[in-house]
Design an enzyme around this catalytic site. Structure first.
Site, PDB file in Angstrom:
ATOM      1  N   ASN A  59       0.572  -0.933   0.286  1.00 11.04           N
ATOM      2  CA  ASN A  59      -0.014   0.079  -0.443  1.00 11.04           C
ATOM      3  C   ASN A  59       1.056   1.595  -0.225  1.00 11.04           C
ATOM      4  O   ASN A  59       2.032   0.852   0.828  1.00 11.04           O
ATOM      5  CB  ASN A  59      -0.675  -0.095   1.052  1.00 11.04           C
ATOM      6  CG  ASN A  59      -1.685   1.207   1.415  1.00 11.04           C
ATOM      7  OD1 ASN A  59      -1.618   1.868   0.445  1.00 11.04           O
ATOM      8  ND2 ASN A  59      -2.319   1.251   2.447  1.00 11.04           N
ATOM      9  N   GLU A 100      -6.698   4.750   7.872  1.00  8.33           N
ATOM     10  CA  GLU A 100      -6.367   5.339   8.360  1.00  8.33           C
ATOM     11  C   GLU A 100      -7.477   6.714   7.030  1.00  8.33           C
ATOM     12  O   GLU A 100      -7.888   7.417   7.499  1.00  8.33           O
ATOM     13  CB  GLU A 100      -5.607   6.282   6.848  1.00  8.33           C
ATOM     14  CG  GLU A 100      -3.671   5.761   7.868  1.00  8.33           C
ATOM     15  CD  GLU A 100      -2.436   5.126   6.688  1.00  8.33           C
ATOM     16  OE1 GLU A 100      -2.725   5.467   5.956  1.00  8.33           O
ATOM     17  OE2 GLU A 100      -2.186   4.244   7.416  1.00  8.33           O
ATOM     18  N   SER A 132       3.474  -2.797  10.382  1.00  9.14           N
ATOM     19  CA  SER A 132       4.919  -2.611  10.474  1.00  9.14           C
ATOM     20  C   SER A 132       5.137  -3.950   9.769  1.00  9.14           C
ATOM     21  O   SER A 132       6.243  -4.915  10.671  1.00  9.14           O
ATOM     22  CB  SER A 132       5.060  -2.201  11.959  1.00  9.14           C
ATOM     23  OG  SER A 132       4.767  -1.066  12.699  1.00  9.14           O
ATOM     24  N   LYS A 150      -0.062   4.699  -0.417  1.00 11.54           N
ATOM     25  CA  LYS A 150      -0.609   6.034   0.751  1.00 11.54           C
ATOM     26  C   LYS A 150      -0.290   6.602  -0.491  1.00 11.54           C
ATOM     27  O   LYS A 150       0.107   6.688  -1.448  1.00 11.54           O
ATOM     28  CB  LYS A 150       0.348   5.349   2.186  1.00 11.54           C
ATOM     29  CG  LYS A 150      -0.371   4.251   2.292  1.00 11.54           C
ATOM     30  CD  LYS A 150      -0.267   3.944   4.144  1.00 11.54           C
ATOM     31  CE  LYS A 150       0.077   2.515   4.887  1.00 11.54           C
ATOM     32  NZ  LYS A 150      -0.137   2.922   6.173  1.00 11.54           N
ATOM     33  N   GLY A 183       5.043   0.630   4.531  1.00 13.50           N
ATOM     34  CA  GLY A 183       6.255   1.183   4.981  1.00 13.50           C
ATOM     35  C   GLY A 183       7.027   0.786   3.970  1.00 13.50           C
ATOM     36  O   GLY A 183       8.399   1.379   2.875  1.00 13.50           O
ATOM     37  N   GLY A 209       2.129   1.675  10.745  1.00  9.33           N
ATOM     38  CA  GLY A 209       3.406   2.500  10.540  1.00  9.33           C
ATOM     39  C   GLY A 209       4.021   3.518  11.789  1.00  9.33           C
ATOM     40  O   GLY A 209       4.833   4.022  12.177  1.00  9.33           O
ATOM     41  N   HIS A 211      -9.423   0.923   5.021  1.00 10.85           N
ATOM     42  CA  HIS A 211      -7.787   1.552   5.215  1.00 10.85           C
ATOM     43  C   HIS A 211      -8.749   2.154   6.649  1.00 10.85           C
ATOM     44  O   HIS A 211      -9.464   2.679   6.688  1.00 10.85           O
ATOM     45  CB  HIS A 211      -7.443   1.669   4.696  1.00 10.85           C
ATOM     46  CG  HIS A 211      -5.816   1.585   5.219  1.00 10.85           C
ATOM     47  ND1 HIS A 211      -5.302   3.192   6.398  1.00 10.85           N
ATOM     48  CD2 HIS A 211      -5.000   0.841   5.132  1.00 10.85           C
ATOM     49  CE1 HIS A 211      -4.708   2.440   6.768  1.00 10.85           C
ATOM     50  NE2 HIS A 211      -3.613   1.309   5.616  1.00 10.85           N
ATOM     51  N   GLU A 257      -5.844  -5.555  10.691  1.00 13.37           N
ATOM     52  CA  GLU A 257      -4.055  -4.436  10.626  1.00 13.37           C
ATOM     53  C   GLU A 257      -4.449  -3.928  11.966  1.00 13.37           C
ATOM     54  O   GLU A 257      -5.541  -3.193  12.288  1.00 13.37           O
ATOM     55  CB  GLU A 257      -4.412  -3.318   9.517  1.00 13.37           C
ATOM     56  CG  GLU A 257      -4.472  -3.972   7.973  1.00 13.37           C
ATOM     57  CD  GLU A 257      -3.226  -2.858   7.086  1.00 13.37           C
ATOM     58  OE1 GLU A 257      -2.814  -3.038   6.925  1.00 13.37           O
ATOM     59  OE2 GLU A 257      -4.558  -1.934   6.284  1.00 13.37           O
TER      60      GLU A 257
END
Ligand code: PGA
Length: 252
Positions: free
Chosen positions: A10, A98, A214, A12, A236, A174, A96, A168
């Site tokens: 992903n 976020e 992570s 982002k 990430g 993150g 998601h 998640e």
């Protein structure tokens, strides 16, 4: 029922169009010999079409990070499922954390989006997960139950045959903190039995349940070793092709 593992990146709100295309091509080259595992990247809407064109015919599949549930119309700033499909997008990440946290996504809008995705033939990746406070208050299973039940309300096993679930935990995204093997094991088993309860044994056994939060080259092997973990949703650590390939090839 064998479930082919899916390792999904992903991206982002990272990478300009040219940066995304370059990373995607690098990744496709690194993945050329990868077998028995599906690889997907989800760039921004702006670069998704170029990225799809640049990796066509390779092992790298394409996802989007969101969609709007209407087919078309006066919805400024939104993108429909048809538009994604026409850009060779195969998967779409929905709900998601976020988007839930910063953009007002709810289980109800998630459900409409899952319906829209399945109708157009996009494979939905439904993201669910508890916050740190919810875990501390021992509400994890209750929260996950609601996110899955309400997010998939009114849909049948047939429509959900390409569903992917991504667990998640919000506190692991993150942050560098990963859920423990026992925590992931418990949740994934719970989710598979929930799918059986809500839908059918067949749907439960064919649905891939990814872990996200992570994931990195150092912990992917242990996570993928858990019985009900069928892949990973990576943020990430998917941005750098050389790092991401070490996650994809965890088994070699
Ligand atoms: P992370 O993000 O790997 O950077 O924790 C995961 C995700 O948001 O899907």
């Amino acid at each position: 029922m064998s479930r082919i593992p899916l390792i999904a990146g992903n991206w982002k709100m990272y990478k300009t169009g040219p940066e995304a295309v370059k990373t995607a091509i690098d990744l496709a080259n690194l993945c050329s010999k990868v077998q028995g595992i599906e690889v997907m990247i989800a760039p921004t809407f702006l670069s998704v079409q170029h990225v799809a064109e640049s990796v066509k015919g390779t092992n790298v599949k394409i996802g989007a990070q969101n969609l709007y549930f209407e087919k078309q119309g006066a919805f400024t700033g939104e993108i429909s499922g048809d538009m994604l499909k026409a850009a060779d997008v195969e998967y779409v990440i929905i709900g998601h954390s976020e988007r839930r946290q910063f953009f007002g996504e709810t289980d109800e809008s998630v459900c409409k989006k899952i319906k829209a995705a399945t109708q157009i033939g996009l494979k939905p990746i439904l993201c669910i997960g508890e916050s740190e406070t919810q875990r501390e208050e021992e509400k994890t299973f209750e929260i996950l139950d609601k996110q899955v039940s309400d997010g998939l309300k009114g849909l049948g096993s047939d429509e959900l045959k390409n569903l992917v679930l991504a667990y998640e935990p919000v506190w692991a995204i993150g942050t560098g903190k990963t859920a423990s093997i026992d925590q992931v094991d418990d949740v994934h088993q719970y989710l598979r039995s929930l799918l059986e309860k809500l839908f059918s044994k067949d749907l439960a056994s064919q649905t891939r349940i990814l872990y996200g939060g992570s994931v990195k080259p150092e912990n992917v092997k242990d996570l993928m070793g858990i019985k009900d973990v069928d892949g990973a949703l990576v943020g990430g650590a998917s941005l750098d092709a050389n790092k991401f390939i070490n996650i994809i090839t965890y088994n070699t």
